[in-house]
Each structure stands twice: as structure tokens, then as C-alpha cells.
Design a protein around this motif. Structure first.
Motif, PDB file in Angstrom:
ATOM      1  N   MET A   1      -6.112  13.996  12.211  1.00  0.00           N
ATOM      2  CA  MET A   1      -5.183  13.009  11.684  1.00  0.00           C
ATOM      3  C   MET A   1      -5.318  12.983  10.159  1.00  0.00           C
ATOM      4  N   LYS A   2      -4.204  12.938   9.484  1.00  0.00           N
ATOM      5  CA  LYS A   2      -4.211  12.913   8.024  1.00  0.00           C
ATOM      6  C   LYS A   2      -4.408  11.491   7.503  1.00  0.00           C
ATOM      7  N   THR A   3      -5.010  11.416   6.341  1.00  0.00           N
ATOM      8  CA  THR A   3      -5.141  10.152   5.623  1.00  0.00           C
ATOM      9  C   THR A   3      -4.261  10.235   4.390  1.00  0.00           C
ATOM     10  N   TYR A   4      -3.437   9.225   4.208  1.00  0.00           N
ATOM     11  CA  TYR A   4      -2.550   9.156   3.048  1.00  0.00           C
ATOM     12  C   TYR A   4      -3.123   8.165   2.053  1.00  0.00           C
ATOM     13  N   HIS A   5      -3.097   8.559   0.793  1.00  0.00           N
ATOM     14  CA  HIS A   5      -3.566   7.711  -0.298  1.00  0.00           C
ATOM     15  C   HIS A   5      -2.356   7.395  -1.167  1.00  0.00           C
ATOM     16  N   PHE A   6      -2.062   6.096  -1.296  1.00  0.00           N
ATOM     17  CA  PHE A   6      -0.929   5.641  -2.085  1.00  0.00           C
ATOM     18  C   PHE A   6      -1.426   4.785  -3.246  1.00  0.00           C
ATOM     19  N   ILE A   7      -0.843   4.977  -4.418  1.00  0.00           N
ATOM     20  CA  ILE A   7      -1.018   4.063  -5.546  1.00  0.00           C
ATOM     21  C   ILE A   7       0.357   3.476  -5.815  1.00  0.00           C
ATOM     22  N   ALA A  46      -3.924   5.021   4.352  1.00  0.00           N
ATOM     23  CA  ALA A  46      -3.229   4.808   5.621  1.00  0.00           C
ATOM     24  C   ALA A  46      -3.398   6.018   6.524  1.00  0.00           C
ATOM     25  N   GLN A  47      -3.656   5.749   7.806  1.00  0.00           N
ATOM     26  CA  GLN A  47      -3.754   6.793   8.820  1.00  0.00           C
ATOM     27  C   GLN A  47      -2.866   6.432   9.993  1.00  0.00           C
ATOM     28  N   GLY A  48      -2.205   7.439  10.523  1.00  0.00           N
ATOM     29  CA  GLY A  48      -1.351   7.261  11.692  1.00  0.00           C
ATOM     30  C   GLY A  48      -0.537   8.519  11.884  1.00  0.00           C
ATOM     31  N   ASP A  49       0.225   8.577  12.980  1.00  0.00           N
ATOM     32  CA  ASP A  49       1.042   9.773  13.162  1.00  0.00           C
ATOM     33  C   ASP A  49       2.182   9.771  12.139  1.00  0.00           C
ATOM     34  N   GLU A  50       2.818  10.916  11.983  1.00  0.00           N
ATOM     35  CA  GLU A  50       3.814  11.110  10.927  1.00  0.00           C
ATOM     36  C   GLU A  50       4.941  10.069  10.976  1.00  0.00           C
ATOM     37  N   ASN A  51       5.427   9.750  12.177  1.00  0.00           N
ATOM     38  CA  ASN A  51       6.512   8.764  12.290  1.00  0.00           C
ATOM     39  C   ASN A  51       6.073   7.393  11.817  1.00  0.00           C
ATOM     40  N   LEU A  52       4.849   6.991  12.172  1.00  0.00           N
ATOM     41  CA  LEU A  52       4.341   5.692  11.737  1.00  0.00           C
ATOM     42  C   LEU A  52       4.189   5.654  10.223  1.00  0.00           C
ATOM     43  N   ILE A  53       3.650   6.727   9.646  1.00  0.00           N
ATOM     44  CA  ILE A  53       3.461   6.768   8.196  1.00  0.00           C
ATOM     45  C   ILE A  53       4.814   6.770   7.483  1.00  0.00           C
ATOM     46  N   ASP A  54       5.800   7.479   8.021  1.00  0.00           N
ATOM     47  CA  ASP A  54       7.141   7.461   7.423  1.00  0.00           C
ATOM     48  C   ASP A  54       7.699   6.049   7.387  1.00  0.00           C
ATOM     49  N   LEU A  77      -5.198  13.311   2.108  1.00  0.00           N
ATOM     50  CA  LEU A  77      -6.630  13.572   2.010  1.00  0.00           C
ATOM     51  C   LEU A  77      -7.218  13.899   3.375  1.00  0.00           C
ATOM     52  N   ASP A  78      -8.327  14.590   3.367  1.00  0.00           N
ATOM     53  CA  ASP A  78      -9.148  14.712   4.565  1.00  0.00           C
ATOM     54  C   ASP A  78     -10.185  13.606   4.464  1.00  0.00           C
ATOM     55  N   ARG A  79     -10.216  12.716   5.419  1.00  0.00           N
ATOM     56  CA  ARG A  79     -11.082  11.546   5.312  1.00  0.00           C
ATOM     57  C   ARG A  79     -11.484  11.075   6.705  1.00  0.00           C
ATOM     58  N   ALA A  80     -12.576  10.376   6.780  1.00  0.00           N
ATOM     59  CA  ALA A  80     -13.035   9.804   8.047  1.00  0.00           C
ATOM     60  C   ALA A  80     -11.990   8.848   8.599  1.00  0.00           C
ATOM     61  N   LYS A  81     -12.011   8.680   9.882  1.00  0.00           N
ATOM     62  CA  LYS A  81     -11.027   7.846  10.557  1.00  0.00           C
ATOM     63  C   LYS A  81     -11.272   6.358  10.298  1.00  0.00           C
ATOM     64  N   PHE A  82     -10.189   5.624  10.063  1.00  0.00           N
ATOM     65  CA  PHE A  82     -10.238   4.167   9.952  1.00  0.00           C
ATOM     66  C   PHE A  82     -10.047   3.585  11.335  1.00  0.00           C
ATOM     67  N   GLU A  83     -10.730   2.510  11.643  1.00  0.00           N
ATOM     68  CA  GLU A  83     -10.647   1.855  12.944  1.00  0.00           C
ATOM     69  C   GLU A  83      -9.505   0.844  13.046  1.00  0.00           C
ATOM     70  N   ASP A  84      -9.110   0.262  11.904  1.00  0.00           N
ATOM     71  CA  ASP A  84      -8.073  -0.747  11.870  1.00  0.00           C
ATOM     72  C   ASP A  84      -7.506  -0.794  10.459  1.00  0.00           C
ATOM     73  N   PHE A  85      -6.774  -1.853  10.096  1.00  0.00           N
ATOM     74  CA  PHE A  85      -6.251  -2.004   8.755  1.00  0.00           C
ATOM     75  C   PHE A  85      -6.841  -3.268   8.152  1.00  0.00           C
ATOM     76  N   LYS A  86      -7.372  -3.155   6.923  1.00  0.00           N
ATOM     77  CA  LYS A  86      -8.048  -4.283   6.272  1.00  0.00           C
ATOM     78  C   LYS A  86      -7.532  -4.492   4.865  1.00  0.00           C
ATOM     79  N   VAL A  87      -7.507  -5.747   4.465  1.00  0.00           N
ATOM     80  CA  VAL A  87      -7.287  -6.105   3.061  1.00  0.00           C
ATOM     81  C   VAL A  87      -8.657  -6.169   2.428  1.00  0.00           C
ATOM     82  N   ILE A  88      -8.840  -5.475   1.313  1.00  0.00           N
ATOM     83  CA  ILE A  88     -10.106  -5.504   0.585  1.00  0.00           C
ATOM     84  C   ILE A  88      -9.944  -6.430  -0.600  1.00  0.00           C
ATOM     85  N   TYR A  89     -10.828  -7.428  -0.699  1.00  0.00           N
ATOM     86  CA  TYR A  89     -10.754  -8.401  -1.789  1.00  0.00           C
ATOM     87  C   TYR A  89     -11.761  -8.077  -2.856  1.00  0.00           C
TER      88      TYR A  89
END
Length: 89
Positions: A1-7, A46-54, A77-89
Motif C-alpha cells: 500500500m502506498k503512503t501519500y504525503h501532502f503539504i 494518507a494511506q488507502g486504495d487509489e479510489n479512496l485517496i483520489d 512514499l514507502d512507509r510503515a502502515k498507519f492503523e487509523d487517522f489521527k490529528v497531531i497537536y
């Protein structure tokens, strides 16, 4: 699964952008993180299948009702898998 990095650049801090990204990611089933950067941008992994990421990418461009997205930088990026989605403060 691909990891997408967005700024995300624009008026994206202090306008509910992170919580909107969080709500859309969890609704779509996208895993990753969102956080404010010290240069007034927002960073998203963000990680997910292509349709979800689109779909998620469209929501990142829309932002919150009070935000203004001027530009989004994107990398894969090639990156370890995320388990969920989190807001980092």
C-alpha cells in the motif's frame, strides 16, 4: 500500500482544516495523520486504495468552509502502515 504525503498551503490553520481532513479521512476509511506545521502549512500522510485517496485528495483541495487552499504538494512514499487517522497537536 502506498503512503501519500501532502503539504497543503494557503489559509489552512485556525480555520478547522485539520478536523475537516480528519472527518473526511475517517468517513472514507483513509489512515494517516494531519498536523499543522510551523510555516503555516498543513502536513498530511494518507494511506488507502487509489479510489479512496483520489476522493480524499478532492476533500483536501476543498478544505473547510473557512479555509482557502492555494496549493497542494504531493509525494508518494514507502512507509510503515498507519492503523487509523489521527490529528497531531
Amino acid at each position: 500500500m502506498k503512503t501519500y504525503h501532502f503539504i497543503i498551503k494557503g489559509e489552512v490553520q485556525g480555520v478547522g482544516y485539520r478536523i475537516t481532513a480528519y472527518m473526511n479521512a475517517t468517513r472514507l476509511g483513509v489512515n494517516g495523520t494531519v498536523k499543522n506545521l510551523s510555516n503555516d502549512n498543513v502536513e498530511v500522510f494518507a494511506q488507502g486504495d487509489e479510489n479512496l485517496i483520489d476522493n480524499f485528495r478532492k476533500y483536501l483541495k476543498m478544505g473547510s468552509s473557512m479555509s482557502r487552499v492555494d496549493e497542494i504538494e504531493e509525494n508518494v512514499l514507502d512507509r510503515a502502515k498507519f492503523e487509523d487517522f489521527k490529528v497531531i497537536y
